[in-house]
Every structure is written in C-alpha cells, then in structure tokens.
Design a protein around this motif. Structure first.
Motif, mmCIF file in Angstrom:
data_model
loop_
_atom_site.group_PDB
_atom_site.id
_atom_site.type_symbol
_atom_site.label_atom_id
_atom_site.label_comp_id
_atom_site.label_asym_id
_atom_site.label_seq_id
_atom_site.Cartn_x
_atom_site.Cartn_y
_atom_site.Cartn_z
ATOM 1 N N UNK A 186 -3.097 -4.222 4.333
ATOM 2 C CA UNK A 186 -3.844 -2.844 4.466
ATOM 3 C C UNK A 186 -3.040 -1.508 4.673
ATOM 4 N N UNK A 187 -1.650 -1.729 5.140
ATOM 5 C CA UNK A 187 -0.884 -0.573 5.230
ATOM 6 C C UNK A 187 0.229 -0.734 4.139
ATOM 7 N N UNK A 188 0.062 0.188 3.119
ATOM 8 C CA UNK A 188 1.232 0.086 1.916
ATOM 9 C C UNK A 188 1.482 1.364 1.545
ATOM 10 N N UNK A 189 2.617 1.417 0.938
ATOM 11 C CA UNK A 189 2.955 2.929 0.519
ATOM 12 C C UNK A 189 3.449 2.782 -1.016
ATOM 13 N N UNK A 190 3.175 3.937 -1.571
ATOM 14 C CA UNK A 190 3.389 3.937 -3.193
ATOM 15 C C UNK A 190 4.785 4.758 -3.082
ATOM 16 N N UNK A 191 5.659 3.911 -3.897
ATOM 17 C CA UNK A 191 6.969 4.445 -4.036
ATOM 18 C C UNK A 191 7.128 5.282 -5.129
ATOM 19 N N UNK A 192 6.776 4.844 -6.217
ATOM 20 C CA UNK A 192 6.700 5.586 -7.629
ATOM 21 C C UNK A 192 6.168 4.845 -8.449
ATOM 22 N N UNK A 193 5.939 5.606 -9.671
ATOM 23 C CA UNK A 193 5.328 4.953 -10.923
ATOM 24 C C UNK A 193 5.685 5.716 -12.196
ATOM 25 N N UNK A 194 5.209 5.462 -13.226
ATOM 26 C CA UNK A 194 5.480 5.992 -14.746
ATOM 27 C C UNK A 194 5.216 7.502 -14.709
ATOM 28 N N UNK A 195 6.015 8.230 -15.174
ATOM 29 C CA UNK A 195 5.780 9.602 -15.467
ATOM 30 C C UNK A 195 5.260 9.826 -16.857
#
Ligand code: KG4
Ligand code: ZN
Length: 369
Positions: A186-195
């Motif tokens: 349940x606890x997650x963090x988005x770090x990055x993705x495509x621009x």
C-alpha cells in the motif's frame, strides 16, 4: 477466495478466474481475445475500433473464462454442461476490474459490464489500477520455471512475506515507463517516468520506420538476436542525468535520421534493431539498478509488455552481478507480461479492497495515488 477478473483497457479483452489458495495466487482459467490483427492493419490502435472489438468479445470471453475455471471432470467438454451464469452465481466471491488507465471507450466496456454483473448477481467489486497490476503479475503462481520469488515460493510459505519488500518496480509497456519504490503493497512512491514516449511506444514507432508490423517490440528482440552484434550505436537518452526520469523520443528521431541516410537491407534492419534495443535496455537497467541501490532494495520486479524481452532480464542479471548488487530480479511469466486479466485478479487478491459498484468509474488518466 475466488475472483472473476476482467481487463479491457486497450486492445485486449481478457477474463480470468483467479484464486487465493494456501497463500498462493492460483490461475483457474485465463482467456484473452485480442484485436491486434485489426490494429496491425492500421499500424497502431484506433480507439474507436478497439472499443468496438471490446463490445464484441467481452461476454464470450467472460463466459469462456467461467466455464474453463471448473475442474476438467466437472466441466465436461469445454464446460458445456454448466452454464457460465451458474458458475458466477455459486463459485465466484468477487469481481475485479481494471478501471484505468487506458482508452476511455475500451475501459467503459469492461467497467459497465461488470457493474451490471455485480448488481444482478450481488457480487462485491474490486477496482484495480492496471499499472500496479503489471508489477504484481510477478506474484502469480509459476511452478514451471521454479522461480524463487518469496511470494510464490511454496517452500518458504507466506505470500507477500516481508522479504519481498521493499522492492523497486519498473513498469515498461506500450503506454508507460515508470519506476517505483514499494515499502509494502500500500505504501509506494513514484520515482520517475518517461517525459515523452514510453519504451514500448518508442520500439513500436521505430519498428514502423523500419517497416515492421505493429507492435514491433517482440520482432525487434528477435531481429536483435539474429544480428548478434554490431558496431552501430544509438544514444540512450538522458542516461547520465541524475534523475529517475526517462525519455525515448530522441532515440526515435536519431533512428529516423539514420534511416533517411541509409538504404535498408535485411541485415541492416537487424543491426538497427540490435542498436535500438541496446539503447533502450541500457537506460532501463542503469536507472532501475541505481534506484535499487539508493533505496537499499534487494528485489526488483519488472512488469508490462516490454518485460517479456528476455535480453532485458539477462542484462539486468548481468549488470547486477557485475556491480556486485545483491538484487533478485524478476519478470512475470511471459504470457502475464502483456495485458491480461490474470494480473488484475492477482492484484485484487493481494490488496483486497471492495468498492460499491455505484462508485466505480472508468478513469482513462488514472496514474499513481
Ligand atoms: O503491457 P502491454 O501489453 O500494453 C500496454 O499496457 O501498453 O505492452 C505492449 C508493448 C508494446 O509496445 C510491444 O511492442 C511491447 O510491449 N513488447 C515488447 C516485447 N513484447 C511486447 N517489447 C520488447 N520486447 C518484447 N519481447
Ligand atoms: Zn498494460
């Protein structure tokens, strides 16, 4: 607990019956109809065509998945002696559905269908984020390849035991490229993705430049293998930037320029595929392992259509060992890398959260909370 799961976010109409049994995610049946041949003719997906195909296939797919979910003896020939509605009524505890992200027309077909079924048969509904489900496809039982993922390793028992977490998740598909850190489910963090373009999207667009059929990812992998190696190189965009973001549209432009200046032969196309695949894999592996190191994760889970690429998994393992990183890297079984309903059922069982059907809506732009 046994769920009927539906996936209809894009060009696949998929239904599966999935069960949580002895702390395992067991697949009772899995049926997928794809409208890919239609989209191959147009060189990409035309949303209205995809939605029309969803309408055609949704009920037959659900019926087939329900019938095939019975044990062989009970079902008879393709389950003909049992009606799908009887199975839904008596054997299914809940319905899981992809509510986003995806194409609005396609999503609506699945979402509105299961809302009707939930109302008529009085079943609870678990709405599922398609992107998260791609990662949790790694938790589907797979004894065939003897995988040692803690979650599915019978010898070690507990599903989703603490040792699965924390992990780094890399979602690589036709629509998305995202890197996430999971402390727990349940606890997650988005770090990055495509621009810009997603990794799979870039492969498909480059495939088009090379005259390959849509979608081109799998063919690019095969051709790269045939090329073996080449001195031809394309740049891996923003590979050296200190960010967990990705960018793939520059690679497409670089290949376009190269293709405009050179005559394409069978051999050269294979070499371009090799160089393109290398450029994409290099940046995916480098950033993901950097995230694993930064967040001190010993598990990396891949998911999405591009994670079906065997060269990607091999490269991950090679790089992790050469960097002396103690990271276990997993990709789902190949048939669960591309869009499928089994992963929707798996995620629903792992993170069971009922929502009244009246509150469930298709969300084409759904991302991460
Ligand atoms: O996850 P998916 O089925 O659909 C989306 O949610 O987007 O991913 C489809 C993407 C396509 O871009 C396809 O070219 C790519 O996955 N793909 C591959 C391979 N198999 C499918 N890319 C690289 N290597 C493969 N073997
Ligand atoms: Zn997908």
């Amino acid at each position: 607990m046994r769920v009927l799961a539906i996936e209809s976010s894009c060009d696949e109409t998929s239904a599966a019956v999935v069960e949580k049994r002895n702390n395992q995610i067991v697949v009772c049946s899995s049926v997928t109809a794809t409208s890919l041949t239609i989209h191959a003719k147009t060189g990409g997906i035309i949303p209205e065509n995809a939605a029309r195909e969803q309408v055609k296939y949704i009920m037959p797919t659900i019926e087939e998945a329900l019938r095939l979910s019975l044990p062989a003896g009970k079902a008879g020939v393709h389950g003909s002696q049992f009606k799908a509605r009887e199975i839904l009524e008596s054997d299914i505890d809940a319905i899981a559905i992809t509510y986003g992200p995806g194409l609005i027309g396609s999503l609506l077909v699945g979402v509105e269908t299961i809302k009707t079924l939930a109302y008529v048969f009085n079943k609870p509904v678990i709405p599922v984020n398609h992107l998260l489900a791609h990662l949790f496809a790694n938790f589907i039982e797979n004894e065939a390849d003897g995988r040692k993922l803690p979650a599915t390793n019978k010898a070690r028992g507990q599903m989703l035991e603490a040792s699965s977490f924390p992990f780094i998740g890399l979602i690589v598909s036709g629509g998305h490229t995202d890197l996430l850190y999971f402390k727990n489910i349940e606890e997650y963090k988005w770090l990055g993705g495509t621009r810009d373009d997603a990794a799979g999207e870039a492969l498909d667009k480059i495939g088009r430049l090379l005259g390959l059929k849509y979608p081109a990812g799998a063919e690019i992998e095969q051709r790269a293998k045939r090329a073996g190696k080449t001195t031809l190189r394309f740049k891996s965009p923003i590979i050296n930037e200190e960010t967990f973001d990705f960018s793939f549209s520059g690679l497409k432009t670089e290949v376009l320029r190269y293709v405009q200046k050179n005559k394409l032969t069978e051999k050269l196309v294979n070499e371009i595929c090799f160089a393109v695949q290398k450029a994409v894999l290099d940046v995916l592996v480098k950033k993901t392992l950097a995230a694993a190191e930064k967040y001190n994760c010993k598990t990396v889970l891949l998911g999405g259509g591009v994670s079906a690429n065997q060269a990607l998994l091999e490269k991950f393992k090679l790089e992790a060992s050469s960097q002396k990183l103690e990271a276990n890297i997993f990709a789902p079984e190949q048939k669960y890398c591309t869009d499928n309903a089994t992963m929707i059922g798996a995620y629903a069982l792992l993170n069971y959260k009922e929502v009244p059907w009246q509150k469930i809506h298709a969300e084409p732009d759904l991302y991460f909370d």
